[in-house]
Design a protein around this motif. Sequence first.
Motif, mmCIF file in Angstrom:
data_model
loop_
_atom_site.group_PDB
_atom_site.id
_atom_site.type_symbol
_atom_site.label_atom_id
_atom_site.label_comp_id
_atom_site.label_asym_id
_atom_site.label_seq_id
_atom_site.Cartn_x
_atom_site.Cartn_y
_atom_site.Cartn_z
ATOM 1 N N PHE A 160 0.694 -1.454 -0.088
ATOM 2 C CA PHE A 160 -0.113 -0.001 -0.069
ATOM 3 C C PHE A 160 0.837 1.367 -0.076
ATOM 4 O O PHE A 160 0.271 2.480 -0.096
ATOM 5 C CB PHE A 160 -0.909 0.075 1.098
ATOM 6 C CG PHE A 160 -1.957 -1.064 1.094
ATOM 7 C CD1 PHE A 160 -2.693 -1.052 -0.029
ATOM 8 C CD2 PHE A 160 -2.161 -1.951 2.111
ATOM 9 C CE1 PHE A 160 -3.624 -2.083 -0.197
ATOM 10 C CE2 PHE A 160 -3.216 -2.749 1.939
ATOM 11 C CZ PHE A 160 -4.180 -2.952 0.854
ATOM 12 N N ARG A 207 -0.056 4.552 -2.037
ATOM 13 C CA ARG A 207 -1.348 4.467 -2.867
ATOM 14 C C ARG A 207 -2.237 5.120 -1.835
ATOM 15 O O ARG A 207 -3.687 5.156 -2.061
ATOM 16 C CB ARG A 207 -1.842 3.065 -2.855
ATOM 17 C CG ARG A 207 -1.201 2.491 -3.888
ATOM 18 C CD ARG A 207 -1.217 0.973 -3.915
ATOM 19 N NE ARG A 207 -2.606 0.524 -4.047
ATOM 20 C CZ ARG A 207 -2.842 -0.931 -4.125
ATOM 21 N NH1 ARG A 207 -1.829 -1.581 -4.747
ATOM 22 N NH2 ARG A 207 -4.120 -1.343 -4.096
ATOM 23 N N VAL A 222 -4.574 8.145 -0.550
ATOM 24 C CA VAL A 222 -5.392 9.345 -1.048
ATOM 25 C C VAL A 222 -5.352 10.546 -0.204
ATOM 26 O O VAL A 222 -5.473 11.750 -0.518
ATOM 27 C CB VAL A 222 -6.869 9.085 -1.623
ATOM 28 C CG1 VAL A 222 -6.811 8.358 -2.867
ATOM 29 C CG2 VAL A 222 -7.545 8.161 -0.347
ATOM 30 N N ILE A 259 -5.310 4.575 12.771
ATOM 31 C CA ILE A 259 -5.617 3.399 12.172
ATOM 32 C C ILE A 259 -6.471 3.537 10.869
ATOM 33 O O ILE A 259 -6.387 2.994 9.914
ATOM 34 C CB ILE A 259 -5.706 2.176 12.912
ATOM 35 C CG1 ILE A 259 -5.495 0.839 12.144
ATOM 36 C CG2 ILE A 259 -7.331 2.228 13.405
ATOM 37 C CD1 ILE A 259 -5.476 -0.275 13.165
ATOM 38 N N SER A 260 -7.331 4.445 11.010
ATOM 39 C CA SER A 260 -8.599 4.338 10.057
ATOM 40 C C SER A 260 -8.238 5.902 9.384
ATOM 41 O O SER A 260 -8.993 6.048 8.328
ATOM 42 C CB SER A 260 -9.997 4.826 10.754
ATOM 43 O OG SER A 260 -9.959 5.811 11.929
ATOM 44 N N ARG A 261 -7.172 6.494 9.577
ATOM 45 C CA ARG A 261 -7.049 7.683 8.800
ATOM 46 C C ARG A 261 -6.545 7.377 7.517
ATOM 47 O O ARG A 261 -7.300 8.016 6.380
ATOM 48 C CB ARG A 261 -5.931 8.552 9.344
ATOM 49 C CG ARG A 261 -5.237 9.802 8.563
ATOM 50 C CD ARG A 261 -5.896 10.930 8.752
ATOM 51 N NE ARG A 261 -5.640 11.973 8.090
ATOM 52 C CZ ARG A 261 -6.154 13.091 7.961
ATOM 53 N NH1 ARG A 261 -7.193 13.325 8.725
ATOM 54 N NH2 ARG A 261 -5.653 14.224 7.416
ATOM 55 N N ASN A 262 -5.513 6.594 6.857
ATOM 56 C CA ASN A 262 -5.292 6.304 5.697
ATOM 57 C C ASN A 262 -4.740 5.024 5.815
ATOM 58 O O ASN A 262 -4.539 4.106 6.591
ATOM 59 C CB ASN A 262 -4.581 7.221 5.045
ATOM 60 C CG ASN A 262 -3.238 7.762 5.800
ATOM 61 O OD1 ASN A 262 -2.884 6.862 6.674
ATOM 62 N ND2 ASN A 262 -2.478 8.608 5.361
ATOM 63 N N LEU A 263 -4.455 4.409 4.370
ATOM 64 C CA LEU A 263 -3.754 3.262 4.545
ATOM 65 C C LEU A 263 -2.397 3.039 5.006
ATOM 66 O O LEU A 263 -1.968 2.080 5.603
ATOM 67 C CB LEU A 263 -3.546 2.878 2.738
ATOM 68 C CG LEU A 263 -4.625 2.271 2.057
ATOM 69 C CD1 LEU A 263 -4.352 2.462 0.747
ATOM 70 C CD2 LEU A 263 -4.896 1.076 2.568
ATOM 71 N N THR A 270 -3.000 2.555 8.776
ATOM 72 C CA THR A 270 -3.689 1.103 8.566
ATOM 73 C C THR A 270 -2.655 0.389 8.904
ATOM 74 O O THR A 270 -2.559 -0.699 9.877
ATOM 75 C CB THR A 270 -4.575 0.629 7.424
ATOM 76 O OG1 THR A 270 -5.841 1.624 7.517
ATOM 77 C CG2 THR A 270 -5.148 -0.707 7.484
ATOM 78 N N THR A 271 -1.609 0.124 7.846
ATOM 79 C CA THR A 271 -0.569 -0.843 7.727
ATOM 80 C C THR A 271 0.515 -0.621 8.839
ATOM 81 O O THR A 271 1.093 -1.352 9.523
ATOM 82 C CB THR A 271 -0.056 -0.761 6.536
ATOM 83 O OG1 THR A 271 0.507 0.262 5.916
ATOM 84 C CG2 THR A 271 -0.884 -1.378 5.463
#
Lengths: 206, 556
Positions: free
Chosen positions: A48, A51, A53, A129-133, A136-137
């Motif tokens: 990711f 990638r 946004v 964790i929910s902000r962007n990829l 998350t990772t």
Amino acid sequence: MTEPAAALPIPPEIAPERTLNAAQWGMASFLVSEVAFFSTLIVAYVTFLGRDVVGPLPAEALSLKLAFGTTLCLVASSIFIHFAEGALRRGNNASFKLLWAATIALGVAFLVGTAYEWHDLIFEKQLTISRNLFGTTYYTLVGFHGLHVTVGVIAMSIILLLAARGAITKEHETGVQLVSWYWHFVDVVWIVVFLVVYVGAKGGSV
Amino acid sequence: MATVDHPQRLARSGIAADAASRGWAAALHEWTTTVDHKKIGIMYVLMSLVFLVIGGIEALLMRWQLFYPRAEVIGPNVFNQLFTMHGTTMVFFVGMPILIGIGNYMLPLMLGARDMAFPRLNAFGFWITLFGGLLVYLSFITGAAPEIGWFAYAPLTEHTFDRNAGTDFWALGLLISGIGTIGAAVNFIATILGMRAPGMTMRKIPFFAWTMLWTSFQMLLAIPPLTAALVMVLFDRQLGAHFFDVQNGGSAYLWQHLFWFFGHPEVYILILPVFGMVSEVIPVFSRKVLFGYEFMAAATMAIAFISLGVWAHHMFCVGMSRTLDLYFAAASLIVSIPTGIKFFNWLATIYGGRVSLQSPMLFCFGFLSMFLIGGLTGIMLAAAPFDFQLSDSYFVVGHFHWVLIGGTLFGTFAGIYYWYPKVTGRMLSERLAHWHFWLLYIGFILTFGPMHVSGILGMPRRIYTYDPSRDWEWWNQLTTIGALVQTPSYAIFVYNLIASLWKGKPAVDDPWDAWTLEWTTSSPPPSYNFETQPIVHSRRPLWDLKHPDDPDWQYE
């Protein structure tokens, strides 16, 4: 006419085998499964990269200086635990306890550093964790590593408590050795994470 | 040295006698707290058999729904739940636990050890696997079992598209039981590599141990990626992460890669131990040594390695690049070479032997004939252009059931019929075994054979009904009738297992005149397995004991 009974064949001598013992095989294979687990998380992280946004992106969010400090803590702790193991093998319980306690302290220092870093990331840079990829990772990978460090610190603290009561001696060498294998593994994973996540963030044009 | 006939026969403590002599409460306490590998092994097998019945009932309900076109027996939602639970149950809570259970019971006995390397980890592994299964089934009481298929393709599992809790139960249950499976794998490896009897070098271990070793290796490398993927699903659903959330840049494709990186080795995890079991049974019932032991061991290792690199043959239709399609097709076809080596070695073992068709061998023949066909349809599907035509059709469903039932299940039954006398001290009824075999064999062909045809006629998998104009009903009806023919065979099997505990002919220590160490102890074995540490000089230690004038080690 009867033949004289032939002497029964005599089986050859059995040479003792020299390999790892069962406990060592067990820890080694457990660590193989851990390698598979962390590899998956790293694959997801790399998949990711670039990638996203919305930001913040790794280059904006991560502090290489802080991560370098925590990395030094873990690398140093691996050296300390190595010598602690050697001290126990030689029967030097006092220096075993000292070196072992230093290992724990460095592990705790790493966790404190991570906590400080996460506090900054969450409250200053708004990376969750929910902000962007990336969030998350990143939190999944670094979080699972931190969980493993925590488990290691707890295991080592239990051994230190037992050692303080005189319950850990030379005959517990294998158990101590297995904890140290685990700890070395946790450190190696961190070095990979450090290179991929932190150095990668500054080096690549992500 | 262990003796062939035990002079002082140890008190027989079968399960039934156990419960009867000490009361159910005491027995229950003993069984729930045990760390004995034999009791844990039995519990694994019993758990699997219970889940086998549940999974079978789910299959029958689906077949009922598909008997007539446009039938309205259970409806689309329940149908979705049933195929999800059927697949999940059969793979995670029947296939793996039954093989782990047999391995748990047999390996220490075959290796001449007193127990597994980590008895408490062993008990932990069983209970956590069981609770994982119960957790998945708990989703029914929330009123919504998962409706996502056993492979749970993203983004269908994302919160946006699937708001019922069934998927969370599913992910958590598999996560938990996966941890138990890794524990079992660690235990097997430590036991096989670190606890063998003196003299039992790696070139002398029973073949079943070779296959359990490589199965465990595959578990170590295949299950953690699934665990990680399940964590990602749970993070997506519970914490708003974006791994598989395509609206925010996540990737459904990543899920497929991670799932099949687990899912493909999984089918080898389910077949390798069975290869081991039939490799124990076929030599004994052919009265010959296993042909090409070294080649068989090398082939097992080759399968274990190659199968880790073929997962994306499940994804030809996703639209990967042509290069990837070619690589994965070629790699998948290569697996057939070591598998073929094994197959011909089994045939060479039988060739020229004095074959006796008792129940374990009968099931081996079932295994050989059916696994061959399943393997051949697998080769067909490995060719990407063929797969483009038949992917996600009933042909695929027919293929993998042919492998998993014709291969795994027939082989497992061979193992159970072979070792039941050792475990219980009683023989199973041969007459019932033959009924079991023929009903299963005929019912199986009738169920899964027509699936290949309905697949070629274009019937997609996972549909809950179809239009009469499609001309699929005849084939579906045959399939359903086949399922009904199979059903009594399982009932006969279970009846045989239970009734023989009391009524079966008492078994001697070595009823099949076999050659491996487990047959040197009493039937059932005492809690400490061996009175004295056995010493091994060849692959057939019991042959050496029976024939001191002509022992095997002279020739190895």
